[in-house]
Scaffold this active site. Structure first.
Site, PDB file in Angstrom:
ATOM      1  N   TYR A  85       0.817  -1.229   0.000  1.00 16.48           N
ATOM      2  CA  TYR A  85       0.000   0.000   0.000  1.00 16.48           C
ATOM      3  C   TYR A  85       0.841   1.266   0.000  1.00 16.48           C
ATOM      4  O   TYR A  85       0.330   2.362  -0.230  1.00 16.48           O
ATOM      5  CB  TYR A  85      -1.010   0.012   1.165  1.00 16.48           C
ATOM      6  CG  TYR A  85      -0.400   0.043   2.544  1.00 16.48           C
ATOM      7  CD1 TYR A  85       0.249   1.176   3.023  1.00 16.48           C
ATOM      8  CD2 TYR A  85      -0.470  -1.064   3.370  1.00 16.48           C
ATOM      9  CE1 TYR A  85       0.816   1.197   4.284  1.00 16.48           C
ATOM     10  CE2 TYR A  85       0.080  -1.047   4.631  1.00 16.48           C
ATOM     11  CZ  TYR A  85       0.730   0.084   5.082  1.00 16.48           C
ATOM     12  OH  TYR A  85       1.294   0.101   6.323  1.00 16.48           O
ATOM     13  N   MET A 211      -2.489  -6.070   6.905  1.00 16.65           N
ATOM     14  CA  MET A 211      -2.076  -5.576   5.577  1.00 16.65           C
ATOM     15  C   MET A 211      -0.691  -6.058   5.154  1.00 16.65           C
ATOM     16  O   MET A 211      -0.020  -5.400   4.366  1.00 16.65           O
ATOM     17  CB  MET A 211      -2.109  -4.045   5.573  1.00 16.65           C
ATOM     18  CG  MET A 211      -3.468  -3.469   5.932  1.00 16.65           C
ATOM     19  SD  MET A 211      -3.385  -1.688   6.093  1.00 16.65           S
ATOM     20  CE  MET A 211      -4.946  -1.346   6.906  1.00 16.65           C
ATOM     21  N   SER A 212      -0.253  -7.170   5.727  1.00 16.67           N
ATOM     22  CA  SER A 212       1.098  -7.648   5.359  1.00 16.67           C
ATOM     23  C   SER A 212       1.086  -9.165   5.282  1.00 16.67           C
ATOM     24  O   SER A 212       0.057  -9.782   5.029  1.00 16.67           O
ATOM     25  CB  SER A 212       2.097  -7.181   6.422  1.00 16.67           C
ATOM     26  OG  SER A 212       1.819  -7.806   7.658  1.00 16.67           O
ATOM     27  N   ASN A 235      -6.349  -4.518  17.877  1.00 14.26           N
ATOM     28  CA  ASN A 235      -7.708  -3.942  17.872  1.00 14.26           C
ATOM     29  C   ASN A 235      -8.705  -4.989  17.425  1.00 14.26           C
ATOM     30  O   ASN A 235      -8.337  -5.982  16.801  1.00 14.26           O
ATOM     31  CB  ASN A 235      -7.768  -2.749  16.901  1.00 14.26           C
ATOM     32  CG  ASN A 235      -7.359  -3.148  15.485  1.00 14.26           C
ATOM     33  OD1 ASN A 235      -6.158  -3.230  15.176  1.00 14.26           O
ATOM     34  ND2 ASN A 235      -8.316  -3.428  14.643  1.00 14.26           N
TER      35      ASN A 235
HETATM   36  N1  HPA Z   1      -7.160  -4.211   9.769  1.00 12.69           N
HETATM   37  C1  HPA Z   1      -6.134  -4.293   8.905  1.00 12.69           C
HETATM   38  N2  HPA Z   1      -4.854  -4.208   9.298  1.00 12.69           N
HETATM   39  C2  HPA Z   1      -4.616  -4.050  10.606  1.00 12.69           C
HETATM   40  C3  HPA Z   1      -5.654  -3.959  11.549  1.00 12.69           C
HETATM   41  C4  HPA Z   1      -7.000  -4.049  11.102  1.00 12.69           C
HETATM   42  O1  HPA Z   1      -7.969  -3.975  11.883  1.00 12.69           O
HETATM   43  N3  HPA Z   1      -5.055  -3.791  12.759  1.00 12.69           N
HETATM   44  C5  HPA Z   1      -3.713  -3.799  12.556  1.00 12.69           C
HETATM   45  N4  HPA Z   1      -3.438  -3.945  11.241  1.00 12.69           N
END
Ligand code: HPA
Length: 272
Positions: A85, A211-212, A235
């Site tokens: 990204y 995202m990795s 989270n």
């Molecule tokens: N979504 C995508 N990538 C993330 C998230 C998420 O909630 N938390 C940490 N990386």
């Protein structure tokens, strides 16, 4: 490609003492860079100085390749990674994995910060990856296959090595660290998911989202490395609580997990 790998390898090896050849690689995700503080006899090289590597643009990713020792084992640690990204091609994103393989790495520990899709896992949880779903819409092996690097159609049925993953699980039990297990869903980002996307991922069988990782793990499998994946939950997925998602929250929560993660990694590596 082969020439680029050799150039990076030559540059890196010119900074290492003779015969220093780590078999174990570690990739540290967002906010998880403190692990390198646990290494002895460290040698750090900035990504910006290594041919073919790129500096990271994301806060919480240091952008250094750090060599060092843990419990008598030598390791090479990527302190931060680059992501698709940020505008990088997957060849650029995964190039460090190719170089780690070239310098002799056989076992790769891939860590990341992730959102939880599974109600059982909360911020602060460590979750071992048993598999992944690649929803990035891409694959880093698209294009001509170089058979020197791996097969055209690599098997992904044990993308995360069951034996080394078991060792991680056993070590967590010994350390009394709670370690979940789950399926990681990789997305391109950089926007976080919508609540509807999170519900979709849950139906698909995912427990975590980030995202990795997935493209790095495809390349590591292509290269014949044994991979272990660990997510640090920062989270709950979008829509699962009333909270808005921010990178600050992700970094803050990741920061709290550093010590637990470092301990688990080191005690596992010591057994390899
Ligand atoms: N979504 C995508 N990538 C993330 C998230 C998420 O909630 N938390 C940490 N990386």
């Amino acid at each position: 490609m082969l020439q680029k790998i050799t150039q990076a390898k030559t540059y890196i090896e010119s900074h290492l003492p003779q015969g220093f050849s780590p078999k174990i690689g570690v990739i540290l995700g967002s906010g998880l860079g403190h692990y390198v503080d646990l290494l002895k006899n460290k040698i750090s090289i900035s990504y910006a100085d290594i041919p073919g590597f790129y500096a990271t643009t994301i806060e919480g990713h240091e952008g250094k390749l750090v060599f060092g020792e843990v419990d008598g084992k030598t390791v090479v640690v990527m302190q931060g990674r680059i992501h698709a990204y940020e505008g990088h091609s997957l060849e650029e994103v995964t190039f460090p994995i190719r170089v780690m393989k070239a310098i002799g790495v056989t076992h790769l520990f891939v860590t990341n910060a992730a959102g939880s899709i599974n109600e059982a896992y909360h911020p602060g949880s460590l979750v071992m990856l048993k598999d992944h779903i690649n929803l990035t819409g891409r694959n880093p092996l698209v294009g001509k296959n170089l058979k020197e690097l791996g097969p055209r159609f690599p098997d992904m049925s044990h993308a995360y090595c069951p034996d080394v993953s078991n060792l991680l699980k056993q070590t967590a039990q010994e350390l009394k660290i709670e370690l979940g297990h789950g399926v990681y869903c990789g997305v391109l980002g950089p926007s976080y998911e919508t609540p509807a996307e999170i519900r979709m991922m849950r139906i698909l069988g995912a427990d975590l989202v980030g995202m990795s990782t997935v493209n790095e793990v495809i390349i590591a499998n292509h290269a014949g490395m044994k991979v272990v994946g660990i997510s640090c939950i920062t989270n709950m997925g979008a829509g699962m609580t009333r909270a808005k998602l921010t990178h600050e929250e992700v970094k803050r929560e990741a920061d709290k997990i550093n010590e637990k993660l470092g301990n688990l990694l080191n005690k596992t590596i010591a057994k390899l």
